[in-house]
Design a protein around this motif. Sequence first.
Motif, PDB file in Angstrom:
ATOM      1  N   ASP A 233      11.383 -10.442  30.652  1.00 56.25           N
ATOM      2  CA  ASP A 233      10.951 -10.049  31.742  1.00 56.25           C
ATOM      3  C   ASP A 233      10.514 -11.003  32.716  1.00 56.25           C
ATOM      4  OD1 ASP A 233      11.530  -7.277  31.375  1.00 56.25           O
ATOM      5  OD2 ASP A 233       9.231  -6.842  31.166  1.00 56.25           O
TER       6      ASP A 233
ATOM      7  N   HIS B 285      13.678 -13.162  33.994  1.00 50.55           N
ATOM      8  CA  HIS B 285      14.275 -12.247  34.880  1.00 50.55           C
ATOM      9  C   HIS B 285      13.677 -12.369  36.065  1.00 50.55           C
ATOM     10  CE1 HIS B 285      16.986  -9.422  36.608  1.00 50.55           C
ATOM     11  NE2 HIS B 285      15.745  -8.581  36.893  1.00 50.55           N
ATOM     12  N   LYS B 286      12.313 -12.430  36.211  1.00 50.88           N
ATOM     13  CA  LYS B 286      11.702 -12.567  37.724  1.00 50.88           C
ATOM     14  C   LYS B 286      11.762 -13.746  37.954  1.00 50.88           C
ATOM     15  CE  LYS B 286       6.867 -11.697  39.452  1.00 50.88           C
ATOM     16  NZ  LYS B 286       5.358 -11.632  39.228  1.00 50.88           N
TER      17      LYS B 286
ATOM     18  N   THR C  23      14.337 -15.586  37.653  1.00 50.12           N
ATOM     19  CA  THR C  23      15.760 -15.945  37.498  1.00 50.12           C
ATOM     20  C   THR C  23      16.332 -17.047  36.625  1.00 50.12           C
ATOM     21  OG1 THR C  23      15.813 -17.324  39.502  1.00 50.12           O
ATOM     22  CG2 THR C  23      16.467 -14.704  39.673  1.00 50.12           C
TER      23      THR C  23
ATOM     24  N   SER D 244      18.014 -18.102  33.581  1.00 46.61           N
ATOM     25  CA  SER D 244      19.024 -17.555  32.691  1.00 46.61           C
ATOM     26  C   SER D 244      18.876 -18.253  31.096  1.00 46.61           C
ATOM     27  CB  SER D 244      20.246 -17.671  33.169  1.00 46.61           C
ATOM     28  OG  SER D 244      20.776 -18.957  33.307  1.00 46.61           O
TER      29      SER D 244
ATOM     30  N   VAL E  62      16.080 -16.691  29.145  1.00 45.71           N
ATOM     31  CA  VAL E  62      16.554 -15.308  28.986  1.00 45.71           C
ATOM     32  C   VAL E  62      17.409 -15.555  27.604  1.00 45.71           C
ATOM     33  CG1 VAL E  62      18.113 -13.490  29.172  1.00 45.71           C
ATOM     34  CG2 VAL E  62      16.645 -14.239  31.029  1.00 45.71           C
TER      35      VAL E  62
ATOM     36  N   LYS F 259      17.281  -5.095  26.268  1.00 42.14           N
ATOM     37  CA  LYS F 259      17.092  -5.907  27.472  1.00 42.14           C
ATOM     38  C   LYS F 259      17.846  -7.251  27.131  1.00 42.14           C
ATOM     39  CE  LYS F 259      12.361  -4.670  28.949  1.00 42.14           C
ATOM     40  NZ  LYS F 259      12.303  -4.366  30.341  1.00 42.14           N
TER      41      LYS F 259
ATOM     42  N   HIS G 192      20.746  -8.329  30.177  1.00 35.53           N
ATOM     43  CA  HIS G 192      20.647  -9.382  30.660  1.00 35.53           C
ATOM     44  C   HIS G 192      21.729 -10.415  30.434  1.00 35.53           C
ATOM     45  CE1 HIS G 192      17.023  -8.313  32.814  1.00 35.53           C
ATOM     46  NE2 HIS G 192      16.274  -8.410  31.476  1.00 35.53           N
TER      47      HIS G 192
END
Length: 397
Positions: free
Chosen positions: A250, A253-254, A256, A258, A261, A316, A320
Amino acid sequence: MDQYFNEISKLYKSELLEQVVPFWTNHSLDHQYGGYFTCLDQQGKVYDTDKFIWLQARQVWLLAMLYAEVEKKQEYLDAAVQGSAFLSKYGHDGNFDWYFSLTRQGKPLTQPYNIFSNTFAAMAFGKLGLLLGNDAYLHIARSTFERILKRTDNPKGKYNKTFPGTRNLKGFSLPMILCNLSLEITPILSETTVTQIQDQAIEEVMTHFYDENRGLILENITQEHQFSDTYEGRLLNPGHAIEAMWFIMDLAHKRTDSQLVQQAVKITLDTLEYSWDRSHDGIFYFMDILGKPLQQLEWDQKLWWVHLETLVSLLKGYQHTQNEACLSWFQKVHDYTWSHFRDQEYGGEWFGYLNRQGQVLLPLKGGKWKGCFHVPRALYQCWKSTEEIANQKESKI
């Protein structure tokens, strides 16, 4: 595949709104003294009236979240306000350090030794305060968060039983929680504070506590961020590690980010590979990263929150990255979780504690540690993730 995600989304949504949430709104509200009962048996009957701050605060947050994000249902808001009124009156020591447990009437039973009472109180009052525009509740949230920051280096303070200077270990739980809490209460903090806390929490979780050689998250490390070859230092809590990864996703993602993630997805999958019970299925509660004997007698139990948080992280991760391993593992963990923890006889809230073979150890639906939180939050997160995945796939057609 689109149909699969649509069906899974509907399944999680209906279970949340038609089974689990009604269980709590029907059985847990204490209309006489305020707050909530959490010690509920299989059918929802109260078997003990003590009130635990973690669970009181988590239920306030959950109900406020449902009102804000799902449906403006007066029942949700009234129940959240009932819990917050009880907590604000009885829950803390006047200095915004929150007790661990209270009597039904609100008298303290256990001292405010546990910093996680503070974290969940800040989360609850932040959410409800923003929802209502209630300055008094926002003041409680900010003041409580300030106490968390002041207690970070010694969370238990004067209640710490560890002899100073010999083996000063730091635990994974607090930086893990701060990843999520900082997102939850971002609107009531300065941008500088949020960035600083999140940067530090990400570094702690993904660098200091992450054993890159083994691909696993350590539950305890030295103050110098080193491995401790002790019971505590070798401990792996798969549920904590995997739950933390969806908090990290989370945050990533906020931002950006990658790469962050992808790292969180890798840790999720590596932890699952290591902690999955090859003989009886399910995820072990505790493990030793060197394969040595554990001191926790309950190490091989299968717990509700571990499996539910894993489902959230896997969805999630797939959402993503489209990593097919996430989807494959999700289907496997989904089948185990729904067939073992869901009460097929009475419905409502799910069971929490299974033995290694997957048999129900305790038929309770709530108690000292289990309340209106992990099951409904995970159902909500899985509902929303599968809904978004289905929409993404449809938009590509």
